[in-house]
Design a protein around this motif. Structure first.
Motif, short mmCIF file in Angstrom:
data_model
loop_
_atom_site.label_atom_id
_atom_site.label_comp_id
_atom_site.label_asym_id
_atom_site.label_seq_id
_atom_site.Cartn_x
_atom_site.Cartn_y
_atom_site.Cartn_z
N ALA A 1 12.23 4.07 42.99
CA ALA A 1 12.33 4.93 41.88
C ALA A 1 12.92 6.09 42.15
N ALA A 2 13.94 6.50 41.18
CA ALA A 2 14.81 7.64 41.32
C ALA A 2 14.20 8.52 40.10
N LEU A 3 14.59 10.02 40.17
CA LEU A 3 14.18 10.96 39.15
C LEU A 3 15.16 12.28 39.12
N GLY A 4 15.32 12.72 37.92
CA GLY A 4 16.25 13.63 37.83
C GLY A 4 15.87 14.34 36.54
N LEU A 5 15.79 15.93 36.41
CA LEU A 5 15.47 16.69 35.45
C LEU A 5 16.51 17.67 34.92
N ARG A 6 16.25 18.09 33.60
CA ARG A 6 16.85 19.16 33.17
C ARG A 6 16.05 20.06 32.34
N VAL A 7 15.91 21.56 32.62
CA VAL A 7 15.12 22.40 31.90
C VAL A 7 15.90 23.41 31.06
N ARG A 8 15.70 23.18 29.70
CA ARG A 8 16.39 24.30 28.96
C ARG A 8 15.40 24.86 27.91
N ARG A 9 15.40 26.28 27.95
CA ARG A 9 14.54 27.00 27.04
C ARG A 9 13.07 26.61 27.45
N GLY A 10 12.91 26.42 28.87
CA GLY A 10 11.27 26.17 29.08
C GLY A 10 11.15 24.57 28.68
N CYS A 11 11.80 23.79 28.26
CA CYS A 11 11.44 22.64 28.05
C CYS A 11 12.49 21.49 28.87
N CYS A 12 11.75 20.62 29.20
CA CYS A 12 12.55 19.46 30.09
C CYS A 12 12.91 18.17 29.39
N TYR A 13 13.96 17.54 29.73
CA TYR A 13 14.23 16.17 29.61
C TYR A 13 14.77 15.47 30.49
N HIS A 14 15.50 14.44 30.48
CA HIS A 14 15.40 13.27 31.44
C HIS A 14 14.29 12.82 32.31
N GLY A 15 14.14 12.27 33.16
CA GLY A 15 13.00 11.73 33.87
C GLY A 15 13.05 10.79 35.12
N LEU A 16 12.60 9.63 35.06
CA LEU A 16 12.52 8.69 35.96
C LEU A 16 13.04 7.34 35.57
N SER A 17 13.41 6.43 36.64
CA SER A 17 13.53 5.12 36.50
C SER A 17 13.02 4.24 37.60
N LEU A 18 12.51 3.17 37.29
CA LEU A 18 11.87 2.43 38.31
C LEU A 18 12.48 0.86 38.20
N ASN A 19 12.84 0.55 39.29
CA ASN A 19 13.57 -0.74 39.51
C ASN A 19 12.51 -1.94 39.28
N VAL A 20 12.61 -2.67 38.52
CA VAL A 20 11.67 -3.65 38.18
C VAL A 20 12.17 -5.23 38.31
N ALA A 21 13.04 -5.70 37.42
CA ALA A 21 13.71 -7.00 37.87
C ALA A 21 15.21 -7.00 37.15
N MET A 22 15.97 -6.41 38.35
CA MET A 22 17.41 -6.25 37.83
C MET A 22 18.32 -6.65 38.93
N ASP A 23 19.64 -6.82 38.62
CA ASP A 23 20.71 -7.13 39.64
C ASP A 23 20.89 -5.74 40.31
N LEU A 24 20.52 -5.66 41.58
CA LEU A 24 20.42 -4.59 42.63
C LEU A 24 21.81 -4.27 43.00
N ALA A 25 22.86 -5.21 43.05
CA ALA A 25 24.13 -5.17 43.46
C ALA A 25 24.95 -4.04 43.44
N PRO A 26 24.74 -3.45 41.88
CA PRO A 26 25.74 -2.06 41.56
C PRO A 26 25.31 -0.92 42.64
N PHE A 27 24.22 -0.77 43.08
CA PHE A 27 23.74 -0.02 44.01
C PHE A 27 24.62 0.17 45.25
N ALA A 28 25.17 -0.85 45.69
CA ALA A 28 25.84 -1.12 46.96
C ALA A 28 27.41 -0.40 46.57
N ARG A 29 27.82 -0.22 45.47
CA ARG A 29 28.86 0.37 44.94
C ARG A 29 28.89 1.89 44.86
#
Length: 211
Positions: A136-164
């Motif tokens: 799982a990866a995560l990243g956030l952005r805070v603007r005027r005291g409020c956040c957005y973005h979040g996290l990603s969790l690998n479940v059942a995917m093609d992992l090959a692009p991570f090698a790129r």
């Protein structure tokens, strides 16, 4: 004032369009705007955070690279990965960024523990790891005291692009996914629902369906 946390299930959406929606939501929200969690799945895309170095994209090939405004370096999103965006008023919740990062990580760790998977944090490298491999990866952005973005969790995917890429800026970083650790837990929709509920519980907010 108690506001319910609204869960929006957006399905498979284009990353750039979703990013614009998060920015618009954050810019237009007011003091009474309920917080929201967005569950999404993205078409294949590499995203570079604010400090992301282009050299960490080794071979993008036919996968688009999108510069975005979250923290962190480069990561990959694609079908079969759960992405949970947290659009929260941190000032109203009295929640700091560091505490939110810990909470996001804990939601994943708790979810995996329920599947008999031992996961952990790595100091200085936000995210969640299983036996040294990032799940799982995560990243956030805070603007005027409020956040957005979040996290990603690998479940059942093609992992090959991570090698790129150098995932999160780390050359040779191993990645893993739920399908390889708990073969019965391969439905991104179900896992996404459980992850959202886990995060809501940690935030201490009731979770309801919303737009």
């Amino acid at each position: 004032m108690s506001l319910r946390l609204r869960l929006r299930r957006r399905g498979r959406v284009d990353y750039a369009a979703c990013l614009a929606d998060m920015q618009s939501f954050t810019d237009q929200r007011g003091a009474d705007t309920p917080d929201a969690l967005w569950l999404v799945e993205h078409l294949p895309v590499f995203t570079l955070g604010l400090a992301g170095k282009p050299e960490h994209v080794l071979d993008a090939g036919d996968i688009p690279v999108v510069r975005c405004d979250r923290g962190g370096q480069v990561t990959y999103h694609g079908p079969g990965q759960v992405v949970l965006y947290a659009l929260l008023d941190l000032n109203r919740a009295g929640l700091g960024v560091k505490a939110l990062v810990t909470t996001l990580e804990q939601a994943v760790i708790d979810l995996l523990a329920g599947l008999d998977i031992a996961a952990e944090r790595h100091p200085g490298a936000p995210g969640v790891y299983v036996a040294g491999a990032k799940i799982a990866a995560l990243g956030l952005r805070v603007r005027r005291g409020c956040c957005y973005h979040g996290l990603s969790l690998n479940v059942a995917m093609d992992l090959a692009p991570f090698a790129r890429i150098n995932p999160c800026g780390y050359a040779g970083l191993a990645v893993t996914q739920l399908r390889d650790l708990a073969p019965a837990a391969t439905d991104p929709v179900q896992i996404g629902e459980r992850l959202a509920a886990q995060l809501a519980a940690l935030l201490g907010q009731p979770l309801v369906a919303g737009n």
